[in-house]
Write a protein that holds these residues in place. Sequence first.
Motif, PDB file in Angstrom:
ATOM      1  N   UNK A  39       0.804  -1.367   0.087  1.00 33.94           N
ATOM      2  CA  UNK A  39      -0.229   0.089  -0.081  1.00 33.94           C
ATOM      3  C   UNK A  39       0.700   1.235   0.026  1.00 33.94           C
ATOM      4  N   UNK A  40       2.146   1.216  -0.178  1.00 32.36           N
ATOM      5  CA  UNK A  40       3.202   2.337  -0.271  1.00 32.36           C
ATOM      6  C   UNK A  40       3.057   2.724  -2.059  1.00 32.36           C
ATOM      7  N   UNK A  41       2.583   1.938  -2.631  1.00 36.08           N
ATOM      8  CA  UNK A  41       2.335   1.977  -4.314  1.00 36.08           C
ATOM      9  C   UNK A  41       3.768   2.384  -4.884  1.00 36.08           C
ATOM     10  N   UNK A  42       4.669   1.568  -4.588  1.00 37.05           N
ATOM     11  CA  UNK A  42       5.947   1.959  -5.270  1.00 37.05           C
ATOM     12  C   UNK A  42       6.696   3.213  -4.993  1.00 37.05           C
ATOM     13  N   UNK A  88      -3.452   5.830   9.122  1.00 41.51           N
ATOM     14  CA  UNK A  88      -4.723   6.130   8.391  1.00 41.51           C
ATOM     15  C   UNK A  88      -5.204   4.579   7.997  1.00 41.51           C
ATOM     16  N   UNK A  89      -3.973   3.543   7.553  1.00 42.68           N
ATOM     17  CA  UNK A  89      -4.600   2.279   7.252  1.00 42.68           C
ATOM     18  C   UNK A  89      -5.017   1.516   8.402  1.00 42.68           C
ATOM     19  N   UNK A  90      -4.304   1.650   9.514  1.00 42.42           N
ATOM     20  CA  UNK A  90      -4.715   0.783  10.620  1.00 42.42           C
ATOM     21  C   UNK A  90      -5.920   1.437  11.181  1.00 42.42           C
ATOM     22  N   UNK A 137     -13.401  -1.190   9.938  1.00 41.54           N
ATOM     23  CA  UNK A 137     -14.160  -1.672   8.898  1.00 41.54           C
ATOM     24  C   UNK A 137     -15.122  -2.948   9.223  1.00 41.54           C
ATOM     25  N   UNK A 138     -16.172  -2.940   8.754  1.00 43.38           N
ATOM     26  CA  UNK A 138     -17.326  -3.872   9.322  1.00 43.38           C
ATOM     27  C   UNK A 138     -16.749  -5.491   8.811  1.00 43.38           C
ATOM     28  N   UNK A 178      -8.467   1.079  -2.446  1.00 40.19           N
ATOM     29  CA  UNK A 178      -8.966   2.424  -2.763  1.00 40.19           C
ATOM     30  C   UNK A 178      -9.192   3.390  -1.877  1.00 40.19           C
ATOM     31  N   UNK A 179      -9.296   3.132  -0.640  1.00 40.46           N
ATOM     32  CA  UNK A 179      -8.866   4.242   0.529  1.00 40.46           C
ATOM     33  C   UNK A 179      -7.691   4.488   0.779  1.00 40.46           C
ATOM     34  N   UNK A 180      -6.708   3.660   0.566  1.00 36.24           N
ATOM     35  CA  UNK A 180      -5.486   4.120   0.802  1.00 36.24           C
ATOM     36  C   UNK A 180      -4.875   4.941  -0.507  1.00 36.24           C
ATOM     37  N   UNK A 181      -5.258   4.632  -1.496  1.00 39.02           N
ATOM     38  CA  UNK A 181      -4.824   5.502  -2.664  1.00 39.02           C
ATOM     39  C   UNK A 181      -5.319   6.859  -2.778  1.00 39.02           C
TER      40      UNK A 181
END
Length: 197
Positions: A9-12, A47-49, A55-56, A185-188
Motif C-alpha cells: 500500500x506504499x504503491x512503489x 490511517x490504514x490501521x 471496517x465492518x 481504494x481508501x489508501x490511494x
Amino acid sequence: MNYLAHAYLSFGDPKVLIGNFIGDFVRGDIDTTYEKGIVVGIKLHWEIDKYTDNHPVVKEAQSILRPEYGRYSTVITDMYFDYFLGRYWKNYSAKPITEFADDVYAVIEEHHEILPEKFLKTFGYMKFYNWLTGYGDLDGIRRALTGMSKRTTFNSKMETAHLFLDQHHEYLKVHFGDFFEDLVSHSKKTLAELQSE
C-alpha cells in the motif's frame, strides 16, 4: 494490517514505504524529524490501521476468532490478511513477490541511518527470515505467529492460530477479498490527499 500489506500500500514510492514501515515506531513531532515523503508514509500507515480497525468486514472476521483468542484477535487478523495477500499475490501484482520483497529490503537498507533503533531490530529479523515472502504459506505464518506468542504478556494461544486459519480458510479468504479491495481504494485516496497538503 501487517508489513506485507503496508509495503504493498506504499504503491512503489520509496519514501512512503519507509514511513509506512516505521509508523508503529515513531511518536512526537514527525514533521520536523522526517522529510515530507516519509511523513506522508507515517500518516498513511496510521490511517490504514484506523480504517482496518473500524471496517465492518474486518470486525466480522475478528468475531469468529474472539471466543478462542480474545484481545489478540485483531493482531491475528492482521497476520491472516498478510497471509492471503502473499498467498494470492499474483492477483494483486505483476511483479513476483520475491522480487518485490528484495526491493523493499533494499529501500529500507538505503535509509538505515534515519530509522528508529527498535524498527531496525525488527527489520533484522524480517530480512533474515524473509517475512515478506514467508507470510504467504501456512508454515511461514505459523512461525510468525509462534514468534509473536512468545513475546506476549498473557497466554495468547497465537501458536495455534495457523490451525484456525487452515480450518476457516475459505471464510476468511472471502472476508479478506471483500475488505482488501476497499482498503486499496481508501489508501490511494488518502495518499493523494496527504501528498497534496
